[in-house]
Enzyme design. Structure first.
Site, PDB file in Angstrom:
ATOM      1  N   TYR A  99     -10.727  -4.544   9.297  1.00  0.00           N
ATOM      2  CA  TYR A  99      -9.783  -3.503   8.869  1.00  0.00           C
ATOM      3  C   TYR A  99     -10.534  -2.583   7.911  1.00  0.00           C
ATOM      4  O   TYR A  99     -11.157  -3.062   6.962  1.00  0.00           O
ATOM      5  CB  TYR A  99      -8.586  -4.169   8.185  1.00  0.00           C
ATOM      6  CG  TYR A  99      -7.666  -3.191   7.506  1.00  0.00           C
ATOM      7  CD1 TYR A  99      -6.831  -2.385   8.259  1.00  0.00           C
ATOM      8  CD2 TYR A  99      -7.653  -3.058   6.123  1.00  0.00           C
ATOM      9  CE1 TYR A  99      -5.999  -1.461   7.638  1.00  0.00           C
ATOM     10  CE2 TYR A  99      -6.818  -2.144   5.501  1.00  0.00           C
ATOM     11  CZ  TYR A  99      -6.000  -1.344   6.273  1.00  0.00           C
ATOM     12  OH  TYR A  99      -5.175  -0.444   5.659  1.00  0.00           O
ATOM     13  N   ASP A 171      -7.906 -13.039   7.618  1.00  0.00           N
ATOM     14  CA  ASP A 171      -6.845 -12.024   7.642  1.00  0.00           C
ATOM     15  C   ASP A 171      -6.030 -12.303   8.906  1.00  0.00           C
ATOM     16  O   ASP A 171      -6.470 -12.038  10.027  1.00  0.00           O
ATOM     17  CB  ASP A 171      -7.477 -10.631   7.670  1.00  0.00           C
ATOM     18  CG  ASP A 171      -6.432  -9.503   7.639  1.00  0.00           C
ATOM     19  OD1 ASP A 171      -5.277  -9.757   8.028  1.00  0.00           O
ATOM     20  OD2 ASP A 171      -6.788  -8.377   7.241  1.00  0.00           O
ATOM     21  N   LYS A 196       3.370  -5.507   7.635  1.00  0.00           N
ATOM     22  CA  LYS A 196       3.396  -5.432   9.098  1.00  0.00           C
ATOM     23  C   LYS A 196       4.466  -6.372   9.667  1.00  0.00           C
ATOM     24  O   LYS A 196       5.642  -6.082   9.526  1.00  0.00           O
ATOM     25  CB  LYS A 196       1.992  -5.737   9.633  1.00  0.00           C
ATOM     26  CG  LYS A 196       0.854  -5.018   8.858  1.00  0.00           C
ATOM     27  CD  LYS A 196       0.908  -3.522   8.978  1.00  0.00           C
ATOM     28  CE  LYS A 196      -0.044  -2.780   8.027  1.00  0.00           C
ATOM     29  NZ  LYS A 196      -1.433  -3.207   8.001  1.00  0.00           N
TER      30      LYS A 196
HETATM   31  C1  LIG Z   1      -2.546  -3.012   7.161  1.00  0.00           C
HETATM   32  C2  LIG Z   1      -3.612  -4.037   7.120  1.00  0.00           C
HETATM   33  C3  LIG Z   1      -4.227  -4.396   5.909  1.00  0.00           C
HETATM   34  C4  LIG Z   1      -3.879  -3.717   4.588  1.00  0.00           C
HETATM   35  O1  LIG Z   1      -2.591  -4.009   4.186  1.00  0.00           O
HETATM   36  P1  LIG Z   1      -1.679  -3.006   3.294  1.00  0.00           P
HETATM   37  O2  LIG Z   1      -0.370  -3.712   3.226  1.00  0.00           O
HETATM   38  O3  LIG Z   1      -1.637  -1.680   3.990  1.00  0.00           O
HETATM   39  O4  LIG Z   1      -2.357  -2.899   1.959  1.00  0.00           O
HETATM   40  C5  LIG Z   1      -5.193  -5.386   5.937  1.00  0.00           C
HETATM   41  N1  LIG Z   1      -5.558  -5.987   7.097  1.00  0.00           N
HETATM   42  C6  LIG Z   1      -4.992  -5.672   8.269  1.00  0.00           C
HETATM   43  C7  LIG Z   1      -5.436  -6.357   9.505  1.00  0.00           C
HETATM   44  C8  LIG Z   1      -4.007  -4.690   8.328  1.00  0.00           C
HETATM   45  O5  LIG Z   1      -3.455  -4.363   9.512  1.00  0.00           O
END
Ligand SMILES: *Cc1c(COP(=O)(O)O)cnc(C)c1O
Length: 372
Positions: A99, A171, A196
């Site tokens: 990311y 992640d 998300k």
């Molecule tokens: C969106 C996202 C992030 C960052 O998260 P935020 O809530 O925007 O700070 C990190 N890793 C992945 C895979 C993401 O999709």
């Protein structure tokens, strides 16, 4: 207990005041002490702890199979906190297609503080092993990756990290614990952008770290959470708890829709490539089958031609919404290179798709007309 039951049970709340089934939102930033200065419910000040955040953190731990869950103001705040648990001079290995915020944070912020990092192709175990240095303290995975949906063998990389004396983190934003549980596969930490799928309705920003053990790493992160103060509001915690109750239903349907969409797109003559882990043609298919329950709600397509052709397709959609982010109930499409800006390494002809909960026939028809 099965995931669906856990999702309901772990978010249930005992309300001693009114026996409310749905938890109240504790907006109070401060909590009263007894005459003898004792703290009856364990709360002093909301930056350190709050009833809504505690409820959410307990649910995170239960759903990911960890000992400790921690909630943050964003996914990036969660990532920052974990990196700050290390010391200046330590080294981190991250995926070569992480990311975009992850390498940007290391390069532009934590690098200045002395944290070293290098990138490796995480789908190649030998490349990960070659990236180790004597001071490597953490291997950061992200699978499926963003935006190419490359698959990392979590168990193999976690084993390697442990042999080398480093922590491993994943992640897990794109898979969610409905489809993949990194801690069960040997990871020390699972991270989420709860913005998300956990939130699930594109209306809040939050993040999570879940630790396999309540050890020194979790203790350090807890200290940073309170001292750094990047915590979510009680209302956002309440919204995520509400989101968790339907997480399994949403993610399974989004994944089913995405699988059908990917199968349709796979043979489309206007496309150069379709990236989806549960397509037999995907390089990570075998590993994905092993560690994920299904392929997830995200896919990327590469249009024949370049940026111009990709942007033309994007301009014609009517059901999909042209916006970044993912995991909400509405389907989104974006030109990833534009979203990432100057440092982007994403292919210029790539469109990233977050599949929502519309009827899949309408999604297929919309892409069919846009591709022409
Ligand atoms: C969106 C996202 C992030 C960052 O998260 P935020 O809530 O925007 O700070 C990190 N890793 C992945 C895979 C993401 O999709």
């Amino acid at each position: 207990m099965n995931f669906e039951t856990l999702a309901i049970q772990s978010t249930q709340f005992h309300d001693a005041n009114a026996s409310a089934v749905v938890p109240p939102i504790y907006l109070s930033t401060t909590f009263e002490r007894e005459p003898d200065s004792s703290i009856p419910h364990g709360h002093i000040y909301t930056r350190a702890s709050n009833p809504n955040r505690n409820a959410l953190e307990k649910a995170y731990a239960a759903l990911e199979g960890g000992a400790v869950g921690m909630a943050f103001a964003s996914g990036q705040a969660a990532t920052t906190t974990l990196f700050q648990c290390l010391l200046p001079g330590d080294h981190v290995i991250i995926p070569d297609d992480a990311y975009y915020g992850t390498p940007a944070l290391l390069l532009e912020v934590l690098g200045l503080w002395g944290l070293q990092f290098s990138k490796a192709d995480m789908s190649d175990l030998a490349a990960v092993e070659a990236a180790f240095r004597p001071n490597t303290k953490l291997v950061w995975m992200e699978t499926p990756s963003n935006p190419l949906l490359k698959i990392t063998d979590i168990q193999a990389v976690a084993d390697l990290a442990r042999r080398k004396g480093a922590y491993s983190a994943c992640d897990n934003t794109w898979a969610t614990p409905v489809l993949q549980r990194p801690l069960d596969l040997g990871c020390d930490v699972s991270m989420h952008s709860a913005t998300k799928y956990f939130g699930g309705h594109s209306d809040l920003l939050s993040g999570a770290l879940i630790f396999k053990e309540n050890g020194p790493l979790a203790e350090k992160a807890r200290q940073l959470q309170s001292l750094g103060g990047a915590v979510p509001s009680p209302f956002d915690c309440w919204l995520i708890v509400r989101g968790i109750k339907t997480l399994a239903l949403r993610v399974r349907q989004q994944s089913a829709n995405a699988t059908q969409l990917a199968r349709y797109l796979r043979t489309h003559p206007q496309l150069e490539a379709v990236h989806y882990p549960y397509l037999e043609s995907h390089a990570g298919y075998e590993v994905a089958k092993r560690q994920m329950v299904s392929g997830g709600g995200m896919l990327s397509i590469q249009i024949k031609g370049g940026a111009e052709e990709a942007l033309a397709v994007k301009s014609k959609v009517k059901v999909f919404i042209r916006a970044t982010s993912l995991g909400g109930v509405e389907s989104l499409i974006e030109h990833r290179a534009t979203a990432e800006g100057a440092h982007s390494v994403s292919p210029k002809n790539l469109l990233r798709i977050s599949v929502g909960l519309e009827h899949v026939d309408d999604l297929i028809a919309d892409l069919a007309q846009a591709l022409g």
